[in-house]
Design an enzyme around this catalytic site. Sequence first.
Site, mmCIF file in Angstrom:
data_model
loop_
_atom_site.group_PDB
_atom_site.id
_atom_site.type_symbol
_atom_site.label_atom_id
_atom_site.label_comp_id
_atom_site.label_asym_id
_atom_site.label_seq_id
_atom_site.Cartn_x
_atom_site.Cartn_y
_atom_site.Cartn_z
ATOM 1 N N ASP A 115 7.202 4.745 -4.202
ATOM 2 C CA ASP A 115 6.873 5.094 -2.818
ATOM 3 C C ASP A 115 8.145 5.385 -2.020
ATOM 4 O OD1 ASP A 115 4.204 4.577 -3.468
ATOM 5 O OD2 ASP A 115 4.389 2.470 -2.887
ATOM 6 N N GLY A 135 0.663 4.229 1.196
ATOM 7 C CA GLY A 135 0.877 4.904 2.464
ATOM 8 C C GLY A 135 1.788 4.119 3.382
ATOM 9 N N GLY A 155 0.845 -1.186 0.000
ATOM 10 C CA GLY A 155 0.000 0.000 0.000
ATOM 11 C C GLY A 155 0.877 1.231 0.000
ATOM 12 N N GLU A 206 -4.852 6.707 -3.053
ATOM 13 C CA GLU A 206 -5.466 5.401 -2.807
ATOM 14 C C GLU A 206 -6.453 5.471 -1.642
ATOM 15 O OE1 GLU A 206 -2.283 2.152 -4.571
ATOM 16 O OE2 GLU A 206 -2.230 2.562 -2.421
#
Length: 300
Positions: free
Chosen positions: A251, A43, A41, A141
């Site tokens: 990311d 984050g 993910g 997201e």
Amino acid sequence: MYDYDLLVVGSANADLVIGVERRPAVGETVLGTDLAVHPGGKGANQAVAAARLGARTALLAKVGDDEHGRLLLDSQRAAGVDTVGVLVGDVPTGVALITVDPSGDNSIVVSPGANGRLTPADVRAATSLFHASRVVSVMLEIPLETVEEVVRSLAPGSRLVLNPSPPRPLPRQVMDACDPLIVNEHEAKVILGASAVSDEPEDWARILLAKGPRSVVVTLGAQGALVASAEGVTRVESVAVEAVDTTGAGDAFTAALAYRLGTGASLAEAAAYAARVGAAAVTKAGAQESYPTATEVEAL
């Protein structure tokens, strides 16, 4: 004095990864490797990447009360991320279905799950985290209305970093708050829409800058990145490495850049460091498992 170098507001997914010789065509079935499950993910990835580099990091996210949620919480805590802002809901944890080909390129389908239930009210309830954070990083997201609430919740003097992934048109108040807006080629073209009148990344950066952000970064994979601000456009070189898996590399780049901006680095300096972090990340399989420490980045 800030308690956190970086607050990440965003998604937490379980990554279900299968290696394939090639991605299937429409209606075709291909065989792949054994299924591997990793914490992921955008984050959660950013939070782990920053913490491994030494940043004091907090995560505001939502997971389900299930095995995948526990996997994600364990991964955050092992990396040293403060999980006080991770909410546990009664819906399944988000899941990303990922195929990786022999060149390391990936294709991803995301089932948002609990990520889609991270609400503006959750952001308002976390006011203390925003006031304790030097830099806030957010992505798409999670619901756009939640991202808008993040912008409204920023503490005076803090800095917002936004990676619009998956890309969509953004409200002007969100664009105006970005410092920087970080996009890859695909994201840049979606955000630009009809304004994408050139194939030159330098032009994308300039046009995006005119749409409101205080600064813009365009990532170019192995070719490095471009940084744009009122001072002009600068190209930042990457480091040549042999890519194994590109999952989560963007990311890692975003987290490293956000962290270094908070330490007082210029945008170009922060992007150069982030490019090295992103390069290190693609040399190992997986997302969070591939993220380097500060010592490993310096060695690269």
